[in-house]
Design a protein around this motif. Structure first.
Motif, mmCIF file in Angstrom:
data_model
loop_
_atom_site.group_PDB
_atom_site.id
_atom_site.type_symbol
_atom_site.label_atom_id
_atom_site.label_comp_id
_atom_site.label_asym_id
_atom_site.label_seq_id
_atom_site.Cartn_x
_atom_site.Cartn_y
_atom_site.Cartn_z
ATOM 1 N N SER A 1 29.437 1.924 40.462
ATOM 2 C CA SER A 1 29.765 3.357 40.520
ATOM 3 C C SER A 1 28.858 4.091 41.504
ATOM 4 O O SER A 1 29.312 4.953 42.258
ATOM 5 N N ASP A 2 27.574 3.748 41.499
ATOM 6 C CA ASP A 2 26.640 4.389 42.441
ATOM 7 C C ASP A 2 27.050 4.117 43.882
ATOM 8 O O ASP A 2 27.049 5.022 44.737
ATOM 9 N N ALA A 3 27.427 2.864 44.164
ATOM 10 C CA ALA A 3 27.805 2.498 45.532
ATOM 11 C C ALA A 3 29.101 3.190 45.946
ATOM 12 O O ALA A 3 29.229 3.687 47.078
ATOM 13 N N ALA A 4 30.075 3.232 45.052
ATOM 14 C CA ALA A 4 31.366 3.843 45.383
ATOM 15 C C ALA A 4 31.234 5.349 45.598
ATOM 16 O O ALA A 4 31.863 5.915 46.502
ATOM 17 N N ILE A 5 30.419 5.996 44.803
ATOM 18 C CA ILE A 5 30.242 7.447 44.937
ATOM 19 C C ILE A 5 29.453 7.785 46.190
ATOM 20 O O ILE A 5 29.698 8.805 46.843
ATOM 21 N N SER A 6 28.517 6.923 46.557
ATOM 22 C CA SER A 6 27.723 7.180 47.765
ATOM 23 C C SER A 6 28.529 6.924 49.042
ATOM 24 O O SER A 6 28.150 7.364 50.115
ATOM 25 N N PRO B 1 32.212 7.615 49.635
ATOM 26 C CA PRO B 1 33.543 8.069 49.195
ATOM 27 C C PRO B 1 34.667 7.713 50.156
ATOM 28 O O PRO B 1 35.829 7.649 49.744
ATOM 29 N N GLU B 2 34.368 7.462 51.441
ATOM 30 C CA GLU B 2 35.428 7.131 52.400
ATOM 31 C C GLU B 2 35.710 5.633 52.479
ATOM 32 O O GLU B 2 36.575 5.199 53.231
ATOM 33 N N LYS C 1 29.284 6.002 28.696
ATOM 34 C CA LYS C 1 28.477 6.593 29.772
ATOM 35 C C LYS C 1 28.759 5.897 31.105
ATOM 36 O O LYS C 1 28.911 6.553 32.135
ATOM 37 N N SER C 2 28.825 4.588 31.079
ATOM 38 C CA SER C 2 28.994 3.835 32.331
ATOM 39 C C SER C 2 30.350 4.092 32.975
ATOM 40 O O SER C 2 30.439 4.329 34.187
ATOM 41 N N VAL C 3 31.418 4.063 32.187
ATOM 42 C CA VAL C 3 32.744 4.227 32.786
ATOM 43 C C VAL C 3 32.981 5.677 33.215
ATOM 44 O O VAL C 3 33.756 5.934 34.148
ATOM 45 N N SER C 4 32.315 6.630 32.563
ATOM 46 C CA SER C 4 32.483 8.034 32.949
ATOM 47 C C SER C 4 31.943 8.298 34.345
ATOM 48 O O SER C 4 32.390 9.232 35.025
ATOM 49 N N LYS C 5 30.990 7.496 34.779
ATOM 50 C CA LYS C 5 30.428 7.674 36.115
ATOM 51 C C LYS C 5 31.454 7.361 37.210
ATOM 52 O O LYS C 5 31.330 7.818 38.342
ATOM 53 N N PHE C 6 32.478 6.582 36.865
ATOM 54 C CA PHE C 6 33.526 6.250 37.843
ATOM 55 C C PHE C 6 34.527 7.394 38.014
ATOM 56 O O PHE C 6 35.334 7.365 38.945
ATOM 57 N N ALA C 7 34.494 8.383 37.108
ATOM 58 C CA ALA C 7 35.498 9.448 37.140
ATOM 59 C C ALA C 7 35.472 10.231 38.446
ATOM 60 O O ALA C 7 36.494 10.810 38.852
ATOM 61 N N GLY C 8 34.331 10.269 39.116
ATOM 62 C CA GLY C 8 34.219 11.007 40.369
ATOM 63 C C GLY C 8 34.728 10.252 41.578
ATOM 64 O O GLY C 8 34.783 10.803 42.686
ATOM 65 N N VAL C 9 35.130 8.988 41.405
ATOM 66 C CA VAL C 9 35.593 8.191 42.537
ATOM 67 C C VAL C 9 37.016 8.569 42.921
ATOM 68 O O VAL C 9 37.335 8.794 44.086
ATOM 69 N N CYS D 1 40.683 6.460 38.739
ATOM 70 C CA CYS D 1 39.504 5.993 38.002
ATOM 71 C C CYS D 1 39.234 6.881 36.792
ATOM 72 O O CYS D 1 38.842 6.398 35.724
ATOM 73 N N LEU D 2 39.437 8.185 36.966
ATOM 74 C CA LEU D 2 39.281 9.112 35.840
ATOM 75 C C LEU D 2 40.259 8.754 34.725
ATOM 76 O O LEU D 2 39.900 8.748 33.540
#
Length: 620
Positions: free
Chosen positions: A56-61, A63-64, A102-110, A114-115
């Protein structure tokens, strides 16, 4: 497995990330199922959490990065499929339920997809685990957002999960929902006050917070009268706080969040809330009394946003008729009641201060709040002021705070019409305060103001009050003796020695020194004009209510206020007249009127001292 960043761009047909996920899930299942070693099971769960967090950290950092987004979507889908497996032991699901929300909620911003899957995973836990456990788990997850993800996206699936958990709680509904509501309110308040969110992100969040309200309403309708009343009161407090957050977040255009204001207004009748009760604060007090137990800290249940929400719920109706319609309220009738009832009007003014003083609220709401205040203090309001029966002292603190907040609008609003209307509102509120306390309010406003221009305005208000008192005395008749019981005596409160103290606070603010110039030029000029007005009026009327004509006060004014000020002004004028830079020009322009009025005051005081000395010699 270490938590170091995982590579997301694997190009092999068999995605190594999926294989890695499968191995970790199998490890979790084996270590947990069958009562295996506790330490090993905790290690396996932690490995899964670290793996998901790194993705999730890598995907959010990035976004393109479309490959990264596709990979995390696959990972989430496989995780959801694993949890839905009929052969999966309940013990495994229970163990994973403590960490995965908690972990899967972090993917919601991708992505929205994912949300959606994050929602499904949390729903799966809600369907299969204890509602009480899930309530605690989701509240803990909501209260500890990860700073590496966007909070609005992170909390959305968790808030959605809570709205469903509420419907699953089998018993002690009020007590359990009461624990969760402040957590939701706190995080929504925090997010709404931040400025780095798109409208679409906030709309998703607010839609889910409104669904929380719907769930509470559904639960309350199934409960017996006593618990139903408590839950309806809790719902009312929740709705008001969320409405405040919605209003604060609509920085650029309130119309974008109007649908949420309308949806929230629908709950007001169900909660037994009226616009009159909200705008005077009595409904908030009533709900608080129902929800908050004895010796319980109210700040743990609701924030000050509840008062902002109560007052702003009425202002939304001022802005849009549809809001009043769904709330089943007649705003004109509310205004009419406030116009004829002074005590309720004072209470309403005290509540409006929450709008006027909010630094986060858009100016549009303050503009409509000022209009509302003008409506309830128009020329037809009740003026039945009796110092013996209408004790304004109970409301002095809130009235003072409201007036202070209005002065901030006058100072900082960029809209000329708003500044003008705010000044009119200031004058009307002052006029609505009994004479016996109006001077104290004005004096306190002057002493607490850091704006020279505002001090000048307030001093002009004092002079206006004195002029009205003088006119009243004149209308009583020149030959009428004012006895102790005469009402005119009660209207001479501004004509007292306190006026000289007020003038001194501006002309000699620092011990042993004159005011700072030219920064305080407006205030000094207004104070000089006030002093000159008092001196000339007392002289013309052959009175001395303020003591301004006593020899000691004349000497003090001359030696301690005026002459030191003249020395300062003369020196600054001489210093800047020879310079031609803009600062010097501005300084001279600011001090010119001060110098003119100052010299007139000195001439007048010296003339009165000369007359006083001559009178003393004649008497001797």
């Amino acid at each position: 497995m270490s938590a170091e960043k995982t590579e997301l761009d694997g190009s092999s047909s068999a995605n190594p990330l999926l294989l890695q996920l499968q191995q970790i899930l199998i490890s979790c299942s084996k270590s947990i199922d069958g009562g295996g070693d506790l330490g090993q099971s905790q290690t396996s769960v932690a490995e899964l959490v670290n793996f998901l967090d790194s993705l999730s950290d890598a995907a959010i950092s990035e976004p393109e990065n479309e490959d990264a987004s596709a990979n995390v979507l696959e990972i989430l889908s496989q995780t959801y499929n694993f949890l839905c497996s009929p052969s999966l032991d309940q013990e495994v699901i229970d163990a994973l339920s403590f960490e995965l929300p908690k972990s899967v909620s972090k993917f919601a911003g991708v992505s929205l997809k994912c949300l959606e899957i994050a929602d499904n995973i949390i729903d799966r836990f809600i369907q299969t685990c204890s509602p009480r456990d899930m309530l605690s788990i989701l509240c803990e997850a909501l209260d500890s957002p990860n700073k590496t993800v966007k909070a609005s996206a992170y909390v959305s699936p968790i808030i959605s999960g809570l709205s469903k958990v509420f419907l699953s709680i089998p018993r002690r509904h009020f007590e359990q929902i009461k624990v969760a509501v402040p957590v939701v309110v706190k995080v929504v308040n925090t997010i709404s006050s931040e400025s780095d969110y798109e409208d679409s992100e906030l709309e998703t969040l607010f839609d889910r917070t409104v669904n929380i309200a719907h769930s509470i309403q559904v639960v309350s309708t199934k409960l017996e009268a006593g618990v139903n009343e408590k839950l309806r009161a809790l719902l009312g407090l929740y709705v008001l706080q969320i409405l405040a957050s919605v209003s604060v977040s609509s920085r650029c255009n309130s119309s974008s969040h109007l649908p949420f204001a309308v949806r929230l207004a629908c709950f007001l009748p169900y909660c037994g809330l009226s616009y009159l009760g909200l705008v005077i604060g009595s409904d908030v007090d009533k709900m608080s009394g129902i929800v908050i137990e004895e010796n319980e800290d109210e700040s743990m249940i609701f924030s000050s946003h509840v008062y902002l929400g109560a007052s702003i719920s009425v202002i939304w109706a001022q802005m849009c008729d549809e809001v009043a319609q769904v709330a089943k309220e007649d705003l004109s009738a509310v205004k009419g009641e406030l116009q004829i009832n002074q005590t309720k009007r004072w209470q309403a003014i005290g509540m409006l201060k929450h709008i006027f003083s909010s630094v986060d609220l858009p100016w549009e709401f303050k503009r409509h709040a000022v209009d509302f205040l003008l409506d309830i203090t128009n020329g037809n309001i009740s003026k039945k002021i009796d110092d013996e029966h209408d004790d304004c002292s109970l409301y002095m603190t809130s009235l003072f705070s409201a007036l202070q907040a209005i002065t901030m609008i006058i100072i900082y609003a960029s809209d000329t019409v708003l500044r003008k209307n705010a000044f009119e509102a200031l004058k009307r509120v002052l006029a609505d305060i009994p004479n016996s306390q109006r001077f104290d309010i004005l004096k306190a406003l002057i002493e607490k103001s850091n704006s020279s221009s505002m001090v000048a305005i307030l001093l002009d208000c004092v002079r206006g009050e004195m002029h009205m008192e003088r006119t009243l005395r004149t209308s009583m008749g020149k030959n009428e003796v004012l006895g102790a019981d005469n009402k005119a005596c009660k209207n001479t409160l501004f004509w007292s020695t306190s006026i000289l103290e007020l003038v001194e606070s501006v002309l000699m603010p620092l011990k042993g020194g004159p005011p700072v110039l030219p920064e305080n030029g407006d205030a000094v000029l207004s104070a000089l004009n006030l002093y000159r007005f008092v001196l000339m009026t007392e002289s013309a009327g052959k009175t001395n209510y303020t003591g301004v004509l006593s020899k000691n006060n004349l000497q003090k004014a001359c030696n301690e206020w005026l002459l030191p000020l003249r020395t300062l002004v003369t020196g600054m004028m001489a210093e800047n007249k020879s310079d031609y830079d803009q600062l010097a020009i501005d300084t001279v322009c600011a001090l010119n009127p001060v110098e003119l009025v100052l010299y007139r005051c000195i001439e007048l005081v010296e003339e009165k001292l000369k007359y006083s000395n001559m009178t003393s010699v004649q008497h001797a």
